[in-house]
Design a protein around this motif. Structure first.
Motif, PDB file in Angstrom:
ATOM      1  N   PHE A 163      31.161  43.001  40.268  1.00 31.86           N
ATOM      2  CA  PHE A 163      31.154  42.214  39.035  1.00 31.86           C
ATOM      3  C   PHE A 163      32.567  42.003  38.508  1.00 31.86           C
ATOM      4  CE2 PHE A 163      31.057  42.472  34.300  1.00 31.86           C
ATOM      5  CZ  PHE A 163      30.540  41.199  34.061  1.00 31.86           C
ATOM      6  N   VAL A 164      33.355  43.085  38.410  1.00 31.13           N
ATOM      7  CA  VAL A 164      34.711  42.970  37.886  1.00 31.13           C
ATOM      8  C   VAL A 164      35.566  42.100  38.807  1.00 31.13           C
ATOM      9  CG1 VAL A 164      36.825  44.239  37.327  1.00 31.13           C
ATOM     10  CG2 VAL A 164      34.601  45.141  36.606  1.00 31.13           C
ATOM     11  N   SER A 165      35.414  42.283  40.126  1.00 34.74           N
ATOM     12  CA  SER A 165      36.174  41.458  41.072  1.00 34.74           C
ATOM     13  C   SER A 165      35.843  39.981  40.880  1.00 34.74           C
ATOM     14  CB  SER A 165      35.862  41.880  42.512  1.00 34.74           C
ATOM     15  OG  SER A 165      36.332  43.176  42.790  1.00 34.74           O
ATOM     16  N   TRP A 166      34.572  39.672  40.729  1.00 32.09           N
ATOM     17  CA  TRP A 166      34.162  38.277  40.540  1.00 32.09           C
ATOM     18  C   TRP A 166      34.764  37.698  39.263  1.00 32.09           C
ATOM     19  CZ3 TRP A 166      31.461  34.625  43.277  1.00 32.09           C
ATOM     20  CH2 TRP A 166      31.084  33.483  42.589  1.00 32.09           C
ATOM     21  N   VAL A 167      34.683  38.460  38.181  1.00 32.29           N
ATOM     22  CA  VAL A 167      35.180  37.973  36.888  1.00 32.29           C
ATOM     23  C   VAL A 167      36.675  37.692  36.933  1.00 32.29           C
ATOM     24  CG1 VAL A 167      35.598  38.607  34.477  1.00 32.29           C
ATOM     25  CG2 VAL A 167      33.351  39.012  35.505  1.00 32.29           C
ATOM     26  N   ILE A 168      37.455  38.652  37.451  1.00 30.77           N
ATOM     27  CA  ILE A 168      38.907  38.444  37.428  1.00 30.77           C
ATOM     28  C   ILE A 168      39.323  37.349  38.413  1.00 30.77           C
ATOM     29  CG2 ILE A 168      39.367  40.785  36.623  1.00 30.77           C
ATOM     30  CD1 ILE A 168      40.083  41.609  39.410  1.00 30.77           C
ATOM     31  N   ASN A 169      38.594  37.210  39.514  1.00 28.39           N
ATOM     32  CA  ASN A 169      38.924  36.150  40.473  1.00 28.39           C
ATOM     33  C   ASN A 169      38.565  34.764  39.948  1.00 28.39           C
ATOM     34  OD1 ASN A 169      40.053  37.736  42.541  1.00 28.39           O
ATOM     35  ND2 ASN A 169      38.033  38.239  43.357  1.00 28.39           N
ATOM     36  N   HIS A 170      37.770  34.712  38.900  1.00 28.57           N
ATOM     37  CA  HIS A 170      37.428  33.435  38.269  1.00 28.57           C
ATOM     38  C   HIS A 170      38.068  33.318  36.887  1.00 28.57           C
ATOM     39  CE1 HIS A 170      34.452  33.550  41.495  1.00 28.57           C
ATOM     40  NE2 HIS A 170      34.279  32.242  41.324  1.00 28.57           N
ATOM     41  N   SER A 171      39.105  34.124  36.684  1.00 25.12           N
ATOM     42  CA  SER A 171      39.809  34.082  35.392  1.00 25.12           C
ATOM     43  C   SER A 171      41.324  34.055  35.572  1.00 25.12           C
ATOM     44  CB  SER A 171      39.409  35.305  34.551  1.00 25.12           C
ATOM     45  OG  SER A 171      38.015  35.389  34.395  1.00 25.12           O
ATOM     46  N   GLY A 172      41.778  33.623  36.740  1.00 26.40           N
ATOM     47  CA  GLY A 172      43.222  33.470  36.929  1.00 26.40           C
ATOM     48  C   GLY A 172      43.834  34.305  38.022  1.00 26.40           C
ATOM     49  N   TRP A 173      43.091  35.275  38.591  1.00 19.66           N
ATOM     50  CA  TRP A 173      43.608  36.110  39.669  1.00 19.66           C
ATOM     51  C   TRP A 173      42.970  35.699  40.995  1.00 19.66           C
ATOM     52  CZ3 TRP A 173      42.683  38.047  34.840  1.00 19.66           C
ATOM     53  CH2 TRP A 173      43.741  38.720  34.189  1.00 19.66           C
ATOM     54  N   ASN A 174      43.536  36.173  42.072  1.00 17.74           N
ATOM     55  CA  ASN A 174      42.964  35.940  43.394  1.00 17.74           C
ATOM     56  C   ASN A 174      43.134  37.217  44.211  1.00 17.74           C
ATOM     57  OD1 ASN A 174      41.839  34.775  45.652  1.00 17.74           O
ATOM     58  ND2 ASN A 174      43.737  33.748  46.283  1.00 17.74           N
ATOM     59  N   LEU A 175      42.317  38.215  43.897  1.00 14.97           N
ATOM     60  CA  LEU A 175      42.463  39.551  44.476  1.00 14.97           C
ATOM     61  C   LEU A 175      41.393  39.868  45.504  1.00 14.97           C
ATOM     62  CD1 LEU A 175      43.304  41.523  41.203  1.00 14.97           C
ATOM     63  CD2 LEU A 175      44.892  40.557  42.888  1.00 14.97           C
ATOM     64  N   GLY A 176      40.424  38.973  45.669  1.00 16.81           N
ATOM     65  CA  GLY A 176      39.361  39.235  46.625  1.00 16.81           C
ATOM     66  C   GLY A 176      38.379  40.278  46.128  1.00 16.81           C
ATOM     67  N   ARG A 177      37.466  40.666  47.003  1.00 12.30           N
ATOM     68  CA  ARG A 177      36.459  41.673  46.670  1.00 12.30           C
ATOM     69  C   ARG A 177      37.064  43.056  46.877  1.00 12.30           C
ATOM     70  NH1 ARG A 177      33.134  45.576  45.438  1.00 12.30           N
ATOM     71  NH2 ARG A 177      30.908  45.296  45.866  1.00 12.30           N
ATOM     72  N   GLN A 178      37.153  43.842  45.803  1.00  9.64           N
ATOM     73  CA  GLN A 178      37.736  45.174  45.886  1.00  9.64           C
ATOM     74  C   GLN A 178      36.767  46.213  45.348  1.00  9.64           C
ATOM     75  OE1 GLN A 178      41.748  45.748  44.568  1.00  9.64           O
ATOM     76  NE2 GLN A 178      42.393  43.657  45.039  1.00  9.64           N
ATOM     77  N   THR A 179      36.919  47.426  45.824  1.00 13.57           N
ATOM     78  CA  THR A 179      36.156  48.541  45.279  1.00 13.57           C
ATOM     79  C   THR A 179      36.793  48.977  43.966  1.00 13.57           C
ATOM     80  OG1 THR A 179      37.479  50.244  46.366  1.00 13.57           O
ATOM     81  CG2 THR A 179      35.632  49.309  47.619  1.00 13.57           C
ATOM     82  N   ALA A 180      36.124  49.876  43.249  1.00 13.04           N
ATOM     83  CA  ALA A 180      36.680  50.381  41.998  1.00 13.04           C
ATOM     84  C   ALA A 180      38.024  51.059  42.237  1.00 13.04           C
ATOM     85  CB  ALA A 180      35.697  51.343  41.340  1.00 13.04           C
ATOM     86  N   ASP A 181      38.111  51.878  43.297  1.00 13.39           N
ATOM     87  CA  ASP A 181      39.365  52.590  43.554  1.00 13.39           C
ATOM     88  C   ASP A 181      40.463  51.634  44.008  1.00 13.39           C
ATOM     89  OD1 ASP A 181      40.475  55.295  43.470  1.00 13.39           O
ATOM     90  OD2 ASP A 181      40.843  55.017  45.602  1.00 13.39           O
ATOM     91  N   GLN A 182      40.109  50.589  44.758  1.00  9.34           N
ATOM     92  CA  GLN A 182      41.102  49.597  45.160  1.00  9.34           C
ATOM     93  C   GLN A 182      41.633  48.837  43.947  1.00  9.34           C
ATOM     94  OE1 GLN A 182      38.714  47.486  48.035  1.00  9.34           O
ATOM     95  NE2 GLN A 182      39.647  48.546  49.774  1.00  9.34           N
ATOM     96  N   LEU A 183      40.746  48.508  43.028  1.00  7.02           N
ATOM     97  CA  LEU A 183      41.181  47.844  41.804  1.00  7.02           C
ATOM     98  C   LEU A 183      42.130  48.743  41.013  1.00  7.02           C
ATOM     99  CD1 LEU A 183      37.836  46.183  40.642  1.00  7.02           C
ATOM    100  CD2 LEU A 183      39.954  44.979  41.197  1.00  7.02           C
TER     101      LEU A 183
END
Length: 437
Positions: free
Chosen positions: A348-368
């Protein structure tokens, strides 16, 4: 593999095959247990999720597969016997071994199934945030009741006296959680509002009664008697005396009866099985004794929470909230990372930030967490990420949400919702704040 000769070789091969089948059964059970240990905190009881199965069900499937393999081995051995009757004695031993292996599997399956059922029956099946959230709603009603009592003289003016006959306000949160588990299983906070009110109204009875009393009191009064003076005049001489005086007072009596939540539940007509499970849940505290170490915490109802307008002046944060709120109310799906598949916390967090100006891909909690710059709680602001650890058996960050300020976060719990980070559970598992690059 051992060495055999002629007909003995056939029996020896069959024996080795039976031994191998038994050893493979043991290895499969061990691997299944290890996988369970790793994933047990992901698999939550949610009948609507295809990703969720009980450990007992998984072990049953595995045992059935192993038993099918053993049956195939028996078939092959039977074919050998038709052509090589000399190895009958050895084959009987093989069949006996396989029979024992199969029965061990059956017993193991029954034990695991029983263990799984026992754990399930003695465990709260709702999500932690729903359990504590419902209890917080109950506590809020109790706090409002206390305020009502404290405001009596303001709300009911004009009385000479106020009498209070008050029983203690409070309830056992484990009684509430145990009852709701028995009646509603994996209940959701949003669906328990009326149930909570009804239980509360049955537990507490606040009443007001007006009365008047005629009372008596001894009062001192002053009188005068006349005395003739030497010049023929009259002089008034004061004196004091006492007498009984009667008067009326207006009294308001405030009475609070606490029937106790346990008594209310006992009158709910639970069946014999429900009563037994209720008692077991109370005894085990639903296997979640950590939930109510600080039971009377007061926090916002996430369904009513609104982001403060000044926080939304940050366009980046506003974009995150606009995207995240599209999915409010969606259920947690383990491994999910998109609207089509559903979301887990990091998805969920990966999706939100990737649609709000970032391009970080799908990450786990620890990767984030490693993508972010760790900041102190004093530096945290809306739009930063908040990380937790130990919410299941993994190293590093195990859960992540979007910090919204004022002690609130938007995260994928169950469902996706706003949640206070000031509850006992989230405070115990707090890891750090992180600022996105």
């Amino acid at each position: 593999m051992s060495n055999y000769n002629q007909d003995e070789n056939i029996g020896g091969q069959a024996l080795d095959e039976g031994v191998a089948a038994g050893e493979e059964a043991t290895r499969e059970m061990h691997r299944a247990y290890q996988r369970h240990q790793i994933k047990k905190n992901y698999y939550r009881k949610d009948r609507d999720s295809p990703y969720v199965k009980s450990f007992a069900d998984k072990m049953k499937e595995r045992a059935e597969g192993i038993k099918d393999g053993v049956k195939d081995s028996i078939r092959k051995i039977a074919e050998f016997l038709k052509e090589h009757p000399v190895v009958l004695v050895v084959t009987i031993l093989v069949i006996l071994f396989i029979w024992l292996s199969s029965n061990v599997l059956t017993v193991f399956q029954a034990v695991i199934s029983s263990m799984g059922d026992t754990v399930l029956v003695s465990t709260y099946t709702a999500y932690d945030e729903d359990i504590t959230g419902v209890d917080a709603d109950y506590v809020k009603l109790e706090q409002e009741l206390q305020k009502t009592i404290e405001n009596t003289q303001t709300d009911y003016p004009g009385y000479d006296e106020y009498e209070y006959n008050l029983e203690e306000i409070g309830h056992n949160p484990y009684e509430l959680a145990s009852y709701l588990t028995v009646k509603y299983e994996d209940y959701k906070r949003r669906n328990m509002k009326q149930v909570v009110k009804d239980l509360f109204n049955e537990q507490y009875d606040l009443s007001y009664k007006e009365r008047t009393e005629t009372r008596s009191r001894t009062v001192t009064k002053t009188g005068y008697y006349e005395v003739e003076s030497e010049n023929g005049g009259i002089t008034k001489v004061p004196y004091t005396y006492t007498e009984i005086e009667y008067y009326t007072v207006k009294i308001l009596t405030v009475t609070l009866k606490n029937k106790s939540l346990g008594s209310v539940i006992s009158g709910k007509g639970l069946s014999e099985d429900e009563q037994a499970r209720y008692a077991l849940l109370l005894e085990t505290q639903g296997n979640k004794a950590y939930l109510f170490n600080d039971a009377y915490v007061d926090y916002e109802d996430p369904e009513e929470y609104q982001i403060p307008p000044d926080a939304l002046s940050d366009q980046t944060f506003a974009a995150m909230i606009a995207e995240g709120e599209k999915y409010l109310g969606r259920a947690y799906v383990w491994g999910g990372s998109s609207p089509s598949t559903g979301f887990d916390c990091s998805g969920f967090v990966s999706w939100v930030i990737n649609h709000s100006g970032w391009n970080l891909g799908r990450q786990t909690a620890d990767q984030l967490k490693h993508t972010c710059t760790v900041i102190s709680p004093e530096e945290a602001k809306p739009g930063d990420l908040i990380f937790f650890k130990g919410t299941y058996d993994t190293s590093g960050a195990s859960h992540v949400g979007i910090y919204c300020g004022n002690g609130m976060m938007l995260h994928c719990g169950n469902p996706i919702q706003y949640t206070s980070i000031n509850t006992k559970y989230w405070q115990q598992h707090f890891y750090c704040y992180g600022r996105l690059p």
